[in-house]
Design a protein around this motif. Structure first.
Motif, PDB file in Angstrom:
ATOM      1  N   SER A  53      55.924  14.767 -27.575  1.00 39.45           N
ATOM      2  CA  SER A  53      55.623  13.377 -27.242  1.00 39.45           C
ATOM      3  C   SER A  53      56.747  12.521 -27.824  1.00 39.45           C
ATOM      4  CB  SER A  53      54.270  12.957 -27.812  1.00 39.45           C
ATOM      5  OG  SER A  53      54.357  12.803 -29.210  1.00 39.45           O
ATOM      6  N   ALA A  54      56.607  11.216 -27.750  1.00 41.19           N
ATOM      7  CA  ALA A  54      57.631  10.322 -28.278  1.00 41.19           C
ATOM      8  C   ALA A  54      57.769  10.419 -29.804  1.00 41.19           C
ATOM      9  CB  ALA A  54      57.324   8.878 -27.882  1.00 41.19           C
ATOM     10  N   GLN A  55      56.690  10.805 -30.496  1.00 42.70           N
ATOM     11  CA  GLN A  55      56.734  10.889 -31.962  1.00 42.70           C
ATOM     12  C   GLN A  55      56.323  12.247 -32.518  1.00 42.70           C
ATOM     13  OE1 GLN A  55      54.549   8.403 -30.546  1.00 42.70           O
ATOM     14  NE2 GLN A  55      56.153   6.868 -30.475  1.00 42.70           N
ATOM     15  N   HIS A  56      56.273  13.277 -31.666  1.00 41.16           N
ATOM     16  CA  HIS A  56      55.685  14.538 -32.118  1.00 41.16           C
ATOM     17  C   HIS A  56      56.342  15.719 -31.396  1.00 41.16           C
ATOM     18  CE1 HIS A  56      52.408  17.113 -33.528  1.00 41.16           C
ATOM     19  NE2 HIS A  56      52.315  17.593 -32.313  1.00 41.16           N
ATOM     20  N   PHE A  57      56.557  16.794 -32.136  1.00 47.67           N
ATOM     21  CA  PHE A  57      57.105  18.015 -31.551  1.00 47.67           C
ATOM     22  C   PHE A  57      56.586  19.224 -32.311  1.00 47.67           C
ATOM     23  CE2 PHE A  57      60.510  21.239 -32.089  1.00 47.67           C
ATOM     24  CZ  PHE A  57      60.449  21.785 -30.815  1.00 47.67           C
ATOM     25  N   VAL A  58      56.018  20.187 -31.583  1.00 49.72           N
ATOM     26  CA  VAL A  58      55.614  21.471 -32.155  1.00 49.72           C
ATOM     27  C   VAL A  58      56.123  22.542 -31.201  1.00 49.72           C
ATOM     28  CG1 VAL A  58      53.705  22.962 -32.837  1.00 49.72           C
ATOM     29  CG2 VAL A  58      53.540  20.503 -33.204  1.00 49.72           C
ATOM     30  N   LYS A  59      56.970  23.423 -31.712  1.00 53.86           N
ATOM     31  CA  LYS A  59      57.539  24.473 -30.857  1.00 53.86           C
ATOM     32  C   LYS A  59      56.499  25.551 -30.567  1.00 53.86           C
ATOM     33  CE  LYS A  59      59.834  26.792 -34.749  1.00 53.86           C
ATOM     34  NZ  LYS A  59      59.055  26.147 -35.763  1.00 53.86           N
ATOM     35  N   ASP A  60      56.715  26.297 -29.494  1.00 51.51           N
ATOM     36  CA  ASP A  60      55.861  27.418 -29.090  1.00 51.51           C
ATOM     37  C   ASP A  60      56.313  28.647 -29.876  1.00 51.51           C
ATOM     38  OD1 ASP A  60      54.528  29.490 -27.831  1.00 51.51           O
ATOM     39  OD2 ASP A  60      55.023  28.836 -25.805  1.00 51.51           O
ATOM     40  N   THR A  61      55.742  28.808 -31.061  1.00 55.47           N
ATOM     41  CA  THR A  61      56.201  29.825 -32.003  1.00 55.47           C
ATOM     42  C   THR A  61      56.085  31.237 -31.449  1.00 55.47           C
ATOM     43  OG1 THR A  61      55.607  28.386 -33.834  1.00 55.47           O
ATOM     44  CG2 THR A  61      55.920  30.710 -34.352  1.00 55.47           C
ATOM     45  N   ALA A  62      55.000  31.566 -30.784  1.00 52.07           N
ATOM     46  CA  ALA A  62      54.822  32.924 -30.248  1.00 52.07           C
ATOM     47  C   ALA A  62      55.905  33.238 -29.211  1.00 52.07           C
ATOM     48  CB  ALA A  62      53.438  33.074 -29.638  1.00 52.07           C
ATOM     49  N   TYR A  63      56.173  32.303 -28.324  1.00 55.88           N
ATOM     50  CA  TYR A  63      57.208  32.499 -27.308  1.00 55.88           C
ATOM     51  C   TYR A  63      58.586  32.657 -27.960  1.00 55.88           C
ATOM     52  CZ  TYR A  63      60.552  31.318 -23.657  1.00 55.88           C
ATOM     53  OH  TYR A  63      61.626  31.329 -22.801  1.00 55.88           O
ATOM     54  N   LEU A  64      58.895  31.769 -28.903  1.00 56.69           N
ATOM     55  CA  LEU A  64      60.210  31.817 -29.539  1.00 56.69           C
ATOM     56  C   LEU A  64      60.381  33.082 -30.374  1.00 56.69           C
ATOM     57  CD1 LEU A  64      60.623  28.064 -30.443  1.00 56.69           C
ATOM     58  CD2 LEU A  64      61.660  29.333 -28.547  1.00 56.69           C
ATOM     59  N   GLN A  65      59.313  33.593 -30.964  1.00 55.65           N
ATOM     60  CA  GLN A  65      59.402  34.861 -31.695  1.00 55.65           C
ATOM     61  C   GLN A  65      59.723  36.000 -30.738  1.00 55.65           C
ATOM     62  OE1 GLN A  65      59.153  35.411 -35.251  1.00 55.65           O
ATOM     63  NE2 GLN A  65      60.198  37.211 -34.442  1.00 55.65           N
ATOM     64  N   ALA A  66      59.117  35.996 -29.549  1.00 58.04           N
ATOM     65  CA  ALA A  66      59.394  37.028 -28.549  1.00 58.04           C
ATOM     66  C   ALA A  66      60.852  36.968 -28.090  1.00 58.04           C
ATOM     67  CB  ALA A  66      58.449  36.882 -27.356  1.00 58.04           C
ATOM     68  N   VAL A  67      61.362  35.757 -27.887  1.00 58.99           N
ATOM     69  CA  VAL A  67      62.771  35.592 -27.511  1.00 58.99           C
ATOM     70  C   VAL A  67      63.668  36.112 -28.632  1.00 58.99           C
ATOM     71  CG1 VAL A  67      64.586  33.884 -27.056  1.00 58.99           C
ATOM     72  CG2 VAL A  67      62.358  33.658 -25.938  1.00 58.99           C
ATOM     73  N   LEU A  68      63.363  35.739 -29.857  1.00 58.23           N
ATOM     74  CA  LEU A  68      64.150  36.190 -31.003  1.00 58.23           C
ATOM     75  C   LEU A  68      64.127  37.713 -31.120  1.00 58.23           C
ATOM     76  CD1 LEU A  68      65.827  35.481 -33.491  1.00 58.23           C
ATOM     77  CD2 LEU A  68      63.686  35.196 -34.738  1.00 58.23           C
ATOM     78  N   ASN A  69      62.971  38.319 -30.914  1.00 60.33           N
ATOM     79  CA  ASN A  69      62.873  39.780 -30.979  1.00 60.33           C
ATOM     80  C   ASN A  69      63.782  40.449 -29.951  1.00 60.33           C
ATOM     81  OD1 ASN A  69      60.968  39.463 -32.980  1.00 60.33           O
ATOM     82  ND2 ASN A  69      59.219  39.915 -31.670  1.00 60.33           N
ATOM     83  N   LEU A  70      63.805  39.909 -28.727  1.00 60.91           N
ATOM     84  CA  LEU A  70      64.677  40.471 -27.683  1.00 60.91           C
ATOM     85  C   LEU A  70      66.149  40.293 -28.033  1.00 60.91           C
ATOM     86  CD1 LEU A  70      62.860  39.393 -24.417  1.00 60.91           C
ATOM     87  CD2 LEU A  70      63.228  41.733 -25.230  1.00 60.91           C
ATOM     88  N   LEU A  71      66.521  39.115 -28.497  1.00 63.40           N
ATOM     89  CA  LEU A  71      67.913  38.876 -28.859  1.00 63.40           C
ATOM     90  C   LEU A  71      68.347  39.789 -30.006  1.00 63.40           C
ATOM     91  CD1 LEU A  71      68.060  34.992 -28.561  1.00 63.40           C
ATOM     92  CD2 LEU A  71      69.236  36.665 -27.097  1.00 63.40           C
ATOM     93  N   PHE A  72      67.444  40.010 -30.966  1.00 66.21           N
ATOM     94  CA  PHE A  72      67.772  40.919 -32.065  1.00 66.21           C
ATOM     95  C   PHE A  72      67.924  42.347 -31.549  1.00 66.21           C
ATOM     96  CE2 PHE A  72      66.639  43.946 -35.358  1.00 66.21           C
ATOM     97  CZ  PHE A  72      67.588  43.634 -36.320  1.00 66.21           C
ATOM     98  N   GLU A  73      67.004  42.774 -30.688  1.00 63.70           N
ATOM     99  CA  GLU A  73      67.046  44.140 -30.163  1.00 63.70           C
ATOM    100  C   GLU A  73      68.348  44.419 -29.407  1.00 63.70           C
ATOM    101  OE1 GLU A  73      64.631  46.967 -26.997  1.00 63.70           O
ATOM    102  OE2 GLU A  73      63.628  45.214 -27.841  1.00 63.70           O
TER     103      GLU A  73
END
Length: 88
Positions: A53-73
């Motif tokens: 929103s204009a004053q709020h941000f929460v990342k999609d942690t589960a999705y980003l962890q999956a992306v990170l796992n693939l990049l690490f692999e």
């Protein structure tokens, strides 16, 4: 400490910022450290289930962890931090 940032990282961040006018957004930074040099090879957007929103941000942690796992692999790169944009 010196930082090397790929042009692809900058393009990814810029594109995500253009997609989110008037809203906070962000993602993770990925790459590797070698003594006094940090190389940022990849950046992400916030993920499909992020909250923004204009004053709020929460990342999609589960999705980003999956992306990170693939990049690490595939590339043996690691999480380096978060990037974050506030609206104008």
């Amino acid at each position: 400490m010196k930082y090397l940032v790929s042009s692809r990282v900058l393009e990814t961040i810029e594109l995500e910022c253009w997609r989110s006018p008037g809203r906070e957004t962000g993602g993770i930074l990925v790459g590797f450290r070698d003594k006094d040099l940090v190389t940022i090879t990849d950046a992400t957007g916030p993920g499909p289930k992020s909250e923004r929103s204009a004053q709020h941000f929460v990342k999609d942690t589960a999705y980003l962890q999956a992306v990170l796992n693939l990049l690490f692999e595939y590339y043996q790169v690691n999480y380096l931090g978060v990037w974050h944009k506030h609206p104008e």
